[in-house]
Design an enzyme around this catalytic site. Structure first.
Site, PDB file in Angstrom:
ATOM      1  N   ASN A  23     -15.763   5.984  87.520  1.00  0.00           N
ATOM      2  CA  ASN A  23     -15.123   5.549  86.273  1.00  0.00           C
ATOM      3  C   ASN A  23     -13.619   5.397  86.375  1.00  0.00           C
ATOM      4  O   ASN A  23     -12.970   5.012  85.408  1.00  0.00           O
ATOM      5  CB  ASN A  23     -15.516   6.480  85.118  1.00  0.00           C
ATOM      6  CG  ASN A  23     -16.983   6.308  84.764  1.00  0.00           C
ATOM      7  OD1 ASN A  23     -17.617   5.326  85.170  1.00  0.00           O
ATOM      8  ND2 ASN A  23     -17.536   7.268  84.052  1.00  0.00           N
ATOM      9  N   ARG A  92     -21.468  -2.514  81.832  1.00  0.00           N
ATOM     10  CA  ARG A  92     -20.616  -2.523  80.632  1.00  0.00           C
ATOM     11  C   ARG A  92     -19.150  -2.616  81.000  1.00  0.00           C
ATOM     12  O   ARG A  92     -18.357  -3.232  80.314  1.00  0.00           O
ATOM     13  CB  ARG A  92     -20.857  -1.236  79.833  1.00  0.00           C
ATOM     14  CG  ARG A  92     -19.875  -1.085  78.682  1.00  0.00           C
ATOM     15  CD  ARG A  92     -20.168   0.088  77.812  1.00  0.00           C
ATOM     16  NE  ARG A  92     -19.063   0.382  76.930  1.00  0.00           N
ATOM     17  CZ  ARG A  92     -18.887  -0.176  75.725  1.00  0.00           C
ATOM     18  NH1 ARG A  92     -19.747  -1.078  75.300  1.00  0.00           N
ATOM     19  NH2 ARG A  92     -17.866   0.153  74.973  1.00  0.00           N
ATOM     20  N   PRO A 124     -21.180  -0.875  71.294  1.00  0.00           N
ATOM     21  CA  PRO A 124     -20.277  -1.747  70.523  1.00  0.00           C
ATOM     22  C   PRO A 124     -18.971  -2.029  71.260  1.00  0.00           C
ATOM     23  O   PRO A 124     -18.555  -1.248  72.121  1.00  0.00           O
ATOM     24  CB  PRO A 124     -20.016  -0.943  69.254  1.00  0.00           C
ATOM     25  CG  PRO A 124     -20.376   0.454  69.584  1.00  0.00           C
ATOM     26  CD  PRO A 124     -21.398   0.422  70.662  1.00  0.00           C
ATOM     27  N   ILE A 125     -18.332  -3.149  70.923  1.00  0.00           N
ATOM     28  CA  ILE A 125     -17.030  -3.483  71.524  1.00  0.00           C
ATOM     29  C   ILE A 125     -16.002  -3.820  70.445  1.00  0.00           C
ATOM     30  O   ILE A 125     -15.002  -4.476  70.721  1.00  0.00           O
ATOM     31  CB  ILE A 125     -17.141  -4.644  72.539  1.00  0.00           C
ATOM     32  CG1 ILE A 125     -17.594  -5.946  71.846  1.00  0.00           C
ATOM     33  CG2 ILE A 125     -18.048  -4.294  73.705  1.00  0.00           C
ATOM     34  CD1 ILE A 125     -17.355  -7.185  72.703  1.00  0.00           C
ATOM     35  N   ASP A 126     -16.249  -3.340  69.231  1.00  0.00           N
ATOM     36  CA  ASP A 126     -15.326  -3.666  68.130  1.00  0.00           C
ATOM     37  C   ASP A 126     -13.888  -3.243  68.428  1.00  0.00           C
ATOM     38  O   ASP A 126     -12.928  -3.960  68.113  1.00  0.00           O
ATOM     39  CB  ASP A 126     -15.804  -3.018  66.823  1.00  0.00           C
ATOM     40  CG  ASP A 126     -16.102  -1.536  66.990  1.00  0.00           C
ATOM     41  OD1 ASP A 126     -16.828  -1.176  67.927  1.00  0.00           O
ATOM     42  OD2 ASP A 126     -15.587  -0.738  66.201  1.00  0.00           O
ATOM     43  N   ILE A 328     -21.477  12.260  71.251  1.00  0.00           N
ATOM     44  CA  ILE A 328     -20.871  10.964  71.604  1.00  0.00           C
ATOM     45  C   ILE A 328     -21.871   9.812  71.510  1.00  0.00           C
ATOM     46  O   ILE A 328     -21.574   8.771  70.919  1.00  0.00           O
ATOM     47  CB  ILE A 328     -20.287  11.009  73.047  1.00  0.00           C
ATOM     48  CG1 ILE A 328     -19.345  12.199  73.230  1.00  0.00           C
ATOM     49  CG2 ILE A 328     -19.623   9.678  73.397  1.00  0.00           C
ATOM     50  CD1 ILE A 328     -17.996  12.083  72.550  1.00  0.00           C
ATOM     51  N   ARG A 399     -26.585   3.708  91.374  1.00  0.00           N
ATOM     52  CA  ARG A 399     -25.420   2.942  90.904  1.00  0.00           C
ATOM     53  C   ARG A 399     -24.228   3.856  90.633  1.00  0.00           C
ATOM     54  O   ARG A 399     -23.108   3.394  90.466  1.00  0.00           O
ATOM     55  CB  ARG A 399     -25.715   2.098  89.678  1.00  0.00           C
ATOM     56  CG  ARG A 399     -26.223   2.844  88.468  1.00  0.00           C
ATOM     57  CD  ARG A 399     -26.386   1.893  87.297  1.00  0.00           C
ATOM     58  NE  ARG A 399     -25.127   1.777  86.602  1.00  0.00           N
ATOM     59  CZ  ARG A 399     -24.893   2.411  85.428  1.00  0.00           C
ATOM     60  NH1 ARG A 399     -25.845   3.105  84.850  1.00  0.00           N
ATOM     61  NH2 ARG A 399     -23.731   2.311  84.834  1.00  0.00           N
TER      62      ARG A 399
HETATM   63  C1  EPZ Z   1     -16.800   5.777  79.238  1.00  0.00           C
HETATM   64  O1  EPZ Z   1     -17.630   4.915  78.512  1.00  0.00           O
HETATM   65  C2  EPZ Z   1     -17.559   6.050  80.524  1.00  0.00           C
HETATM   66  N1  EPZ Z   1     -17.811   4.803  81.251  1.00  0.00           N
HETATM   67  C3  EPZ Z   1     -18.899   6.707  80.190  1.00  0.00           C
HETATM   68  O2  EPZ Z   1     -19.523   7.038  81.429  1.00  0.00           O
HETATM   69  C4  EPZ Z   1     -18.636   7.987  79.412  1.00  0.00           C
HETATM   70  O3  EPZ Z   1     -19.875   8.540  79.031  1.00  0.00           O
HETATM   71  C5  EPZ Z   1     -17.813   7.672  78.154  1.00  0.00           C
HETATM   72  O4  EPZ Z   1     -16.591   7.007  78.528  1.00  0.00           O
HETATM   73  C6  EPZ Z   1     -17.440   8.920  77.388  1.00  0.00           C
HETATM   74  O5  EPZ Z   1     -16.775   9.808  78.211  1.00  0.00           O
HETATM   75  C7  EPZ Z   1     -16.810   4.252  81.977  1.00  0.00           C
HETATM   76  O6  EPZ Z   1     -15.704   4.748  82.035  1.00  0.00           O
HETATM   77  C8  EPZ Z   1     -17.148   2.983  82.716  1.00  0.00           C
HETATM   78  P1  EPZ Z   1     -16.398   5.385  74.843  1.00  0.00           P
HETATM   79  P2  EPZ Z   1     -17.044   4.166  77.210  1.00  0.00           P
HETATM   80  O7  EPZ Z   1     -15.814   4.067  74.479  1.00  0.00           O
HETATM   81  O8  EPZ Z   1     -15.609   3.981  77.329  1.00  0.00           O
HETATM   82  C9  EPZ Z   1     -18.139   4.168  70.649  1.00  0.00           C
HETATM   83  C10 EPZ Z   1     -21.298   7.113  82.949  1.00  0.00           C
HETATM   84  O9  EPZ Z   1     -22.415   7.644  82.917  1.00  0.00           O
HETATM   85  N2  EPZ Z   1     -17.442   2.872  70.753  1.00  0.00           N
HETATM   86  O10 EPZ Z   1     -15.486   6.534  75.096  1.00  0.00           O
HETATM   87  O11 EPZ Z   1     -17.903   2.975  76.986  1.00  0.00           O
HETATM   88  C11 EPZ Z   1     -19.271   4.297  71.652  1.00  0.00           C
HETATM   89  O12 EPZ Z   1     -20.461   3.707  71.152  1.00  0.00           O
HETATM   90  C12 EPZ Z   1     -20.773   6.389  81.731  1.00  0.00           C
HETATM   91  O13 EPZ Z   1     -20.517   7.121  83.939  1.00  0.00           O
HETATM   92  C13 EPZ Z   1     -17.410   2.051  69.633  1.00  0.00           C
HETATM   93  O14 EPZ Z   1     -17.969   2.390  68.588  1.00  0.00           O
HETATM   94  O15 EPZ Z   1     -17.316   5.227  76.099  1.00  0.00           O
HETATM   95  C14 EPZ Z   1     -19.391   5.812  71.800  1.00  0.00           C
HETATM   96  O16 EPZ Z   1     -20.206   6.313  70.758  1.00  0.00           O
HETATM   97  C15 EPZ Z   1     -21.766   6.424  80.583  1.00  0.00           C
HETATM   98  N3  EPZ Z   1     -16.768   0.855  69.714  1.00  0.00           N
HETATM   99  C16 EPZ Z   1     -17.957   6.305  71.572  1.00  0.00           C
HETATM  100  O17 EPZ Z   1     -17.224   5.191  71.040  1.00  0.00           O
HETATM  101  C17 EPZ Z   1     -16.138   0.434  70.857  1.00  0.00           C
HETATM  102  O18 EPZ Z   1     -15.545  -0.674  70.855  1.00  0.00           O
HETATM  103  C18 EPZ Z   1     -17.254   6.754  72.835  1.00  0.00           C
HETATM  104  O19 EPZ Z   1     -17.495   5.751  73.764  1.00  0.00           O
HETATM  105  C19 EPZ Z   1     -16.184   1.280  71.990  1.00  0.00           C
HETATM  106  C20 EPZ Z   1     -16.834   2.483  71.918  1.00  0.00           C
END
Ligand code: EPZ
Length: 423
Positions: A23, A92, A124-126, A328, A399
């Site tokens: 990551n 993603r 989501p990507i909002d 989360i 992966r």
């Molecule tokens: C990063 O994902 C990591 N992936 C994840 O690791 C990790 O679980 C996560 O952070 C939390 O620590 C990478 O770095 C590639 P978030 P990320 O945005 O950034 C919501 C693994 O197994 N959200 O911190 O995608 C989302 O749905 C992976 O290595 C929105 O609502 O996680 C979640 O509930 C899995 N809108 C929360 O935020 C958005 O636009 C936190 O997600 C973006 C996220």
């Protein structure tokens, strides 16, 4: 598809070396788009997601020279700013390429990263879309694509509506060449974010506060070249520490940063898992009796959601009841039904909380890895179970964990990889 066949019950022992953080690598690679000079990334893990990221940047026209554990990337001749869907749809983190392309070319086209457009369904990507708009971009949403255009990007103030790791990293990558200053609040504080900022600052960026909730980015005209060594993977570190504890085995985890898994080590002290640690190693020793413990996943430095699955498994071996609260993600406890098939005593209170009663004897089963972290958890469960376990869809382990079967075999695990199509 390939599968792992594991015969459980072997005592494990020896040493395992942690690889570079997946990551971190998945952000440092797209960051190369911000410079026209050749950069070298070292301690690069040899995993599928990294291969996908390198294929994506090659498709954009970058010159990529990969060797064992490192890669040289030169983005001088990038000739397009559209992400190839066949690759971008597979992971993603492909969305991390959008900000740098927007910063460099003023426009980018990319596919919906899985699931429906925003929110329900895929992840989501909002927050990403909002960040591009706040920096001055226009978003055109098509049937299969987003198109984003910006004559120029201008620094802004932004308060994250929720703490997002890639959301924070994407904002940094998009704002680093913008006009003026960007002030971010309610940022994620993961070590991978600090590492990304350190890498960009080595190239001439002006980023302050990474690793804290408030980050300031002063836009610069261009970035120079730099060499960078990826930080150790703290989730690999935690996964292997939990594996050693669950297998009640003496295992030394090398090339890691114990500072990045302090919360796990503090919990180990509270649940009687003996260990020694130094600058770059953790030595887990066999526990006589593991105490139960209630865990709630939180953003860093809280208990990482990526270690929730393996820790839930560990609690099946504890003497008593533990409450695991996943705050989360909505579906990250679904794998527990497979642990129950193996003999674990787990009660699903609601989609975010389970109670684990231990200790339970586990028995080998035929399983399918649903996602990366549940996959490594099923592998650890198979190592301590009685009998044989088959785990299919091991793409969802490989992966994120380089050569995991070879590395565990060296510790004494009875594991082999077969191509299930051949049977
Ligand atoms: C990063 O994902 C990591 N992936 C994840 O690791 C990790 O679980 C996560 O952070 C939390 O620590 C990478 O770095 C590639 P978030 P990320 O945005 O950034 C919501 C693994 O197994 N959200 O911190 O995608 C989302 O749905 C992976 O290595 C929105 O609502 O996680 C979640 O509930 C899995 N809108 C929360 O935020 C958005 O636009 C936190 O997600 C973006 C996220």
């Amino acid at each position: 598809m390939s599968k792992f066949i594991i015969n459980g019950g072997n005592m494990l022992s020896g040493e395992i070396n942690v690889k570079g953080a997946k990551n971190a690598a998945l952000k440092i690679i797209p960051a190369a788009l911000l410079s026209k000079e050749k950069i070298t990334i070292k301690n690069l893990p040899d995993i599928e997601d990294v291969s996908l990221a390198l294929s994506l940047i090659s498709d954009l026209g970058a010159d990529v020279k990969r060797s064992k554990g490192q890669v040289e990337i030169c983005c001088e001749n990038i000739n397009k700013s559209e992400l190839l869907p066949e690759i971008a749809n597979k992971f993603r983190a492909s969305i991390m390429f959008v900000g740098p392309l927007l910063a460099r070319f003023g426009e980018v086209k990319f596919p919906h990263p899985g699931g429906c457009v925003i929110g329900a369904g895929g992840r989501p990507i909002d927050i990403f879309l909002n960040s591009y708009e706040r920096l001055g971009a226009e978003i055109i949403e098509g049937e299969k694509y987003y198109q984003i255009k910006a004559k120029k990007l201008t620094g802004c103030d932004y308060f994250f509506p929720l703490i997002s790791v890639t959301g924070t990293e994407s904002f940094i990558l998009t704002a680093v060449l913008a006009d003026g200053v960007t002030n971010l609040k309610n940022c994620a504080m993961e070590p991978e974010i600090e590492a990304l900022a350190e890498y960009l600052n080595k190239q001439g960026a002006k980023i302050k506060g990474a690793g804290t909730p408030t980050i300031t980015i002063e836009g610069v005209k261009e970035l120079r070249a730099s060499d960078f060594t990826i930080i150790p993977d703290r989730i690999e570190t935690g996964s292997f520490a939990i594996m050693a504890a669950a297998a009640k085995s003496k295992i030394t985890i090398n090339d890691c940063n114990p500072e990045h898994v302090l919360i796990l080590l503090n919990i180990f002290k509270m649940i009687n898992i003996p260990f020694e640690s130094g600058n770059d190693f953790i030595k887990i020793l066999p526990a006589k009796e593991i105490k139960p413990y209630n865990v709630k996943t939180r953003e860093y430095p809280g208990f990482p959601t990526d270690l929730q699955s393996p820790f839930t498994l560990l609690m099946t071996q504890a003497n008593g009841s533990s409450l695991i609260h996943e705050t989360i993600y909505d579906r990250r406890l679904m794998f527990t039904d497979m642990l129950m098939q193996m003999g674990a005593d787990i009660i699903m209170c609601d989609p975010h909380r389970v109670v684990v009663n231990g200790p339970s004897k586990l028995y080998g089963k035929k399983l399918i890895s649903p996602d990366l972290r549940a996959g490594i958890t099923l592998l650890i469960a198979a190592l301590i179970a009685n009998g044989q376990t088959e785990i299919d869809n091991i793409y969802q382990i490989n992966r994120g964990y380089e050569n995991i079967d070879d590395r565990l075999r060296i510790l004494g695990a009875d594991i082999k990889c077969i191509n299930s199509l051949k049977i």
